[in-house]
Design a protein around this motif. Structure first.
Motif, PDB file in Angstrom:
ATOM      1  N   GLY A 179      12.274  12.371   1.875  1.00  0.00           N
ATOM      2  CA  GLY A 179      11.865  10.975   1.864  1.00  0.00           C
ATOM      3  C   GLY A 179      12.096  10.321   3.219  1.00  0.00           C
ATOM      4  O   GLY A 179      12.818  10.835   4.075  1.00  0.00           O
ATOM      5  N   LEU A 180      11.450   9.157   3.413  1.00  0.00           N
ATOM      6  CA  LEU A 180      11.626   8.424   4.669  1.00  0.00           C
ATOM      7  C   LEU A 180      11.264   6.951   4.459  1.00  0.00           C
ATOM      8  O   LEU A 180      10.187   6.625   3.972  1.00  0.00           O
ATOM      9  CB  LEU A 180      10.750   9.004   5.772  1.00  0.00           C
ATOM     10  N   TYR A 228       9.097   8.574  -3.082  1.00  0.00           N
ATOM     11  CA  TYR A 228       9.720   8.354  -4.389  1.00  0.00           C
ATOM     12  C   TYR A 228       9.589   9.554  -5.330  1.00  0.00           C
ATOM     13  O   TYR A 228      10.569   9.915  -5.999  1.00  0.00           O
ATOM     14  CB  TYR A 228       9.169   7.078  -5.021  1.00  0.00           C
ATOM     15  N   PRO A 229       8.434  10.214  -5.415  1.00  0.00           N
ATOM     16  CA  PRO A 229       8.395  11.432  -6.223  1.00  0.00           C
ATOM     17  C   PRO A 229       9.383  12.495  -5.746  1.00  0.00           C
ATOM     18  O   PRO A 229      10.016  13.177  -6.565  1.00  0.00           O
ATOM     19  CB  PRO A 229       6.940  11.909  -6.064  1.00  0.00           C
ATOM     20  N   ALA A 230       9.547  12.620  -4.417  1.00  0.00           N
ATOM     21  CA  ALA A 230      10.484  13.616  -3.891  1.00  0.00           C
ATOM     22  C   ALA A 230      11.925  13.261  -4.255  1.00  0.00           C
ATOM     23  O   ALA A 230      12.725  14.129  -4.608  1.00  0.00           O
ATOM     24  CB  ALA A 230      10.330  13.725  -2.375  1.00  0.00           C
ATOM     25  N   LEU A 231      12.273  11.978  -4.177  1.00  0.00           N
ATOM     26  CA  LEU A 231      13.624  11.549  -4.520  1.00  0.00           C
ATOM     27  C   LEU A 231      13.896  11.711  -6.012  1.00  0.00           C
ATOM     28  O   LEU A 231      14.996  12.129  -6.414  1.00  0.00           O
ATOM     29  CB  LEU A 231      13.829  10.096  -4.100  1.00  0.00           C
ATOM     30  N   GLU A 250       0.834  -1.207   0.000  1.00  0.00           N
ATOM     31  CA  GLU A 250       0.000   0.000   0.000  1.00  0.00           C
ATOM     32  C   GLU A 250       0.865   1.252   0.000  1.00  0.00           C
ATOM     33  O   GLU A 250       0.582   2.236  -0.699  1.00  0.00           O
ATOM     34  CB  GLU A 250      -0.928  -0.004   1.213  1.00  0.00           C
ATOM     35  N   SER A 251       1.950   1.235   0.789  1.00  0.00           N
ATOM     36  CA  SER A 251       2.814   2.420   0.876  1.00  0.00           C
ATOM     37  C   SER A 251       3.530   2.686  -0.433  1.00  0.00           C
ATOM     38  O   SER A 251       3.752   3.845  -0.808  1.00  0.00           O
ATOM     39  CB  SER A 251       3.826   2.253   2.012  1.00  0.00           C
ATOM     40  N   VAL A 252       3.896   1.633  -1.141  1.00  0.00           N
ATOM     41  CA  VAL A 252       4.618   1.801  -2.406  1.00  0.00           C
ATOM     42  C   VAL A 252       3.664   2.127  -3.546  1.00  0.00           C
ATOM     43  O   VAL A 252       3.866   3.099  -4.293  1.00  0.00           O
ATOM     44  CB  VAL A 252       5.425   0.528  -2.735  1.00  0.00           C
TER      45      VAL A 252
END
Length: 298
Positions: free
Chosen positions: A198-199, A98-101, A21-23
């Motif tokens: 990110g985290l 992932y979008p932030a990275l 769900e998180s991914v």
């Protein structure tokens, strides 16, 4: 395809939904997800199949159980993204990570490795802590490793340019596989960076391999460090003492003759005793002290 996310799966029916769900919530057309079911005997494969059904960006691969390294390697063989990252299926990733990275990489297309923050041992009342990083480019790989990089070799809080894995794979049959592999990737990389965005949530798992590490697993850890020792030239006393601590743990668990080379680093009481009484006797003294402490608690 910009980013390939590799998720090995093995008997994680209790945590897999949270992980996926998180991914999947942050995957868009610039990303792909490759899931490798490593011979699960519970409902993990069914969960993965249902949660990714109809999603063109997801691919589920099934294989006989071969271990975490083999599962990651199977993913590396088929991904197509410019960058690769990994997620362990008992962990999860903060929303928007992932979008932030990828935004960081868009601004710095020369980065070969990008490391981002981790909530370490999430869920543990005593061990949970936040590992953060500055927004910076690593000037010296050697200094980065010796000043603390060896303590966070995790594969999952980093994005790697896919070409770094051209002839590098995780060692099958070993635990602490990241410690074997990360130095090779660092030596191949031209530009390594860290970011504050990110985290990743590295969840406390008392049933996990590292939490239950015994003599064989600790020996793998020590041998992984020793395999790359010549890469770093002159070591720091802090790093050498970290290796000494691992060696003493290995001896306590196995009673096997020490394999750590005795090097002339000083500066702490432990290193003083190393040179005073020798490595094997120091390991024996450490084991004796631990026995006394254990008896005193009874």
């Amino acid at each position: 395809m910009k980013l390939s996310i590799i998720i090995p799966i093995y008997n994680v029916e209790d945590t897999l939904r949270r992980c996926l769900e998180s991914v999947l919530a942050q995957v868009d057309e610039t990303m792909e997800v490759v899931l490798i079911d490593d011979g699960s005997t519970d409902s993990s494969a069914v969960i993965a199949e249902k949660m990714t059904a109809g999603r063109a960006e997801c691919r589920l691969i099934r294989q006989a159980n071969k271990g975490l390294s083999a599962a990651r390697n199977a993913g590396i063989e088929v991904v197509t993204g410019d960058y690769i990252t990994f997620v362990d299926s008992d962990d999860f990733v903060a929303d928007g990570t992932y979008p932030a990275l990828l935004a960081v990489l868009d601004g710095h297309p020369a980065y070969d490795v990008l490391e981002y923050p981790v909530m370490v041992h999430y869920g543990s009342a005593t061990r949970e802590r936040l590992l953060t990083f500055p927004d910076t480019t690593i000037g010296s790989i050697r200094d980065y490793w010796l000043s603390g990089g060896h303590l966070h070799t995790y594969a999952w809080n980093k994005l790697f340019r896919r070409e770094l894995f051209a002839d590098i794979r995780f060692p099958e049959g070993k635990v602490f596989e990241d410690v074997y592999t990360y130095p090779l990737l660092l030596q191949r990389a031209r530009l390594v960076a860290t970011t504050s965005v990110g985290l990743y949530y590295y969840c406390q798992n008392d049933r996990g391999i590292t939490a239950r590490a015994g003599g064989k697993e600790l020996t793998d850890l020590l041998e992984a460090h020793l395999k790359h020792l010549k890469l770093w030239g002159e070591l720091t006393p802090d790093y050498y003492q970290s290796l000494l601590n691992i060696q003493m743990d290995v001896y306590e668990a196995t009673h096997a003759d020490p394999i750590l080379p005795v090097l002339p680093y000083k500066g702490t009481l432990k290193l003083f005793f190393l040179h005073l009484i020798g490595l094997k006797r120091l390991c024996q003294l450490n084991r004796f002290i631990h026995r006394i402490r254990k008896r005193s608690r009874l």
